[in-house]
Design a protein around this motif. Structure first.
Motif, PDB file in Angstrom:
ATOM      1  N   MET A  67       1.009  -0.907   0.081  1.00  0.00           N
ATOM      2  CA  MET A  67      -0.211   0.218   0.010  1.00  0.00           C
ATOM      3  C   MET A  67       1.042   1.406   0.292  1.00  0.00           C
ATOM      4  SD  MET A  67      -2.843   1.193   3.190  1.00  0.00           S
ATOM      5  CE  MET A  67      -1.219   1.988   3.463  1.00  0.00           C
ATOM      6  N   SER A  68       0.614   2.206  -1.381  1.00  0.00           N
ATOM      7  CA  SER A  68       1.059   3.431  -1.036  1.00  0.00           C
ATOM      8  C   SER A  68       0.575   4.723  -0.393  1.00  0.00           C
ATOM      9  CB  SER A  68       1.459   3.686  -2.496  1.00  0.00           C
ATOM     10  OG  SER A  68       0.464   3.738  -3.717  1.00  0.00           O
ATOM     11  N   GLU A  69      -1.003   4.368  -0.389  1.00  0.00           N
ATOM     12  CA  GLU A  69      -1.487   5.893   0.012  1.00  0.00           C
ATOM     13  C   GLU A  69      -2.701   5.592   0.187  1.00  0.00           C
ATOM     14  OE1 GLU A  69      -1.321   9.760  -2.242  1.00  0.00           O
ATOM     15  OE2 GLU A  69      -0.641   8.524  -4.308  1.00  0.00           O
ATOM     16  N   MET A  70      -3.153   6.239   1.470  1.00  0.00           N
ATOM     17  CA  MET A  70      -4.906   6.399   1.446  1.00  0.00           C
ATOM     18  C   MET A  70      -5.342   7.086   2.363  1.00  0.00           C
ATOM     19  SD  MET A  70      -6.151   3.274   4.487  1.00  0.00           S
ATOM     20  CE  MET A  70      -6.176   4.605   6.484  1.00  0.00           C
ATOM     21  N   ILE A  81      -2.477   9.551   4.015  1.00  0.00           N
ATOM     22  CA  ILE A  81      -1.510   9.103   4.869  1.00  0.00           C
ATOM     23  C   ILE A  81      -1.073   8.626   3.475  1.00  0.00           C
ATOM     24  CG2 ILE A  81      -1.119   7.099   5.649  1.00  0.00           C
ATOM     25  CD1 ILE A  81      -3.819   7.082   7.689  1.00  0.00           C
ATOM     26  N   ARG A  82       0.114   8.619   3.613  1.00  0.00           N
ATOM     27  CA  ARG A  82       1.219   8.381   2.704  1.00  0.00           C
ATOM     28  C   ARG A  82       2.535   7.644   3.172  1.00  0.00           C
ATOM     29  NH1 ARG A  82       2.490   9.689  -3.038  1.00  0.00           N
ATOM     30  NH2 ARG A  82       4.371   8.829  -2.911  1.00  0.00           N
ATOM     31  N   MET A  83       2.268   5.782   3.286  1.00  0.00           N
ATOM     32  CA  MET A  83       3.834   5.775   3.854  1.00  0.00           C
ATOM     33  C   MET A  83       5.183   5.980   3.325  1.00  0.00           C
ATOM     34  SD  MET A  83       1.732   3.235   5.260  1.00  0.00           S
ATOM     35  CE  MET A  83       3.346   2.142   5.588  1.00  0.00           C
ATOM     36  N   ARG A 104      -1.583  15.805  -1.351  1.00  0.00           N
ATOM     37  CA  ARG A 104      -1.252  15.027  -2.027  1.00  0.00           C
ATOM     38  C   ARG A 104      -0.286  15.520  -2.219  1.00  0.00           C
ATOM     39  NH1 ARG A 104      -3.544  12.136  -5.770  1.00  0.00           N
ATOM     40  NH2 ARG A 104      -1.870  10.715  -6.273  1.00  0.00           N
ATOM     41  N   PHE A 105      -0.334  16.568  -3.201  1.00  0.00           N
ATOM     42  CA  PHE A 105       1.274  16.569  -3.502  1.00  0.00           C
ATOM     43  C   PHE A 105       2.241  17.074  -2.932  1.00  0.00           C
ATOM     44  CE2 PHE A 105       3.958  20.432  -5.602  1.00  0.00           C
ATOM     45  CZ  PHE A 105       4.833  19.994  -6.579  1.00  0.00           C
ATOM     46  N   LEU A 106       1.804  17.998  -1.772  1.00  0.00           N
ATOM     47  CA  LEU A 106       3.524  18.301  -1.149  1.00  0.00           C
ATOM     48  C   LEU A 106       3.171  17.157  -0.326  1.00  0.00           C
ATOM     49  CD1 LEU A 106       1.451  21.900  -0.191  1.00  0.00           C
ATOM     50  CD2 LEU A 106       3.344  21.509  -1.016  1.00  0.00           C
ATOM     51  N   MET A 107       3.070  16.216  -0.055  1.00  0.00           N
ATOM     52  CA  MET A 107       3.203  14.959   0.848  1.00  0.00           C
ATOM     53  C   MET A 107       3.906  14.788  -0.198  1.00  0.00           C
ATOM     54  SD  MET A 107      -0.382  13.856   2.435  1.00  0.00           S
ATOM     55  CE  MET A 107       0.124  12.522   3.901  1.00  0.00           C
TER      56      MET A 107
END
Lengths: 118, 118
Positions: A67-70, A81-83, A104-107
């Motif tokens: 998993m990469s993102e939720m 959430i970003r792994m 999401r872009f900044l994460m």
């Protein structure tokens, strides 16, 4: 060191509440809450670290790959959430109707630096 | 009746795999898999209905309000979930790097009709 990078994401988003870096065991490495907000970011992270573990288990059983993102949206909050590694994740909390795309872009931008320090 | 509406979302997205409407008890009402794809949409829905239940419990404990949407990205799949009622959700499965924004938009459009029939 981590808090500044979390702040660097949080403070660029209107309506952001805070963020944290946490392990899947529910223990936070660092956190940041936006000025004037009274929010228990750590407890939210802990609850969702358990859910992330369940998602990972489901992904393993179903052979869906790591998993990469939720993203979870509720009436009161949006949680992204970003792994970062197999064990650690970055979570950012936003008020409803905040800009998820920019967050999401900044994460994603923050990920490389954060990974290098984990 | 439901399958046509699921198809109406799935077939408009490049790289979409399929979708289903399911209860949080893991029992599907209807499903649709895009032509030529061999994917066990039902089993994926069942695993994630359990996770949705956990997310709802966490949301209740943390007083975050009812959950409306969830997106999970893994190496092998992107899963978008939209709650239609307290009990039923619409889930759409995409190949990685498919257009999530358009899918969310189409799911939102479909929601009113689907709700009316649930």
């Amino acid at each position: 060191m981590f808090a500044e990078q979390i702040q660097n994401v949080v403070d660029k988003i209107d309506g952001s509440i805070g963020g944290l870096i946490m392990g899947l065991d529910g223990i936070a490495i660092d956190q940041y809450v936006a000025g004037g907000k009274d929010f228990d970011v750590n407890t939210i992270g802990m609850e969702f670290s358990y859910i992330l573990t369940q998602v990972r288990k489901a992904g393993d059983i179903l052979e869906l790959g790591g998993m990469s993102e939720m993203v979870i949206k509720s009436e009161g909050i949006t949680l992204l959430i970003r792994m970062l590694t197999e064990e650690y994740f970055l979570a950012i909390l936003l008020e409803p109707n905040s800009n998820c795309g920019k967050t999401r872009f900044l994460m994603r931008l923050a990920e490389t630096n954060l990974r290098a320090e984990l």
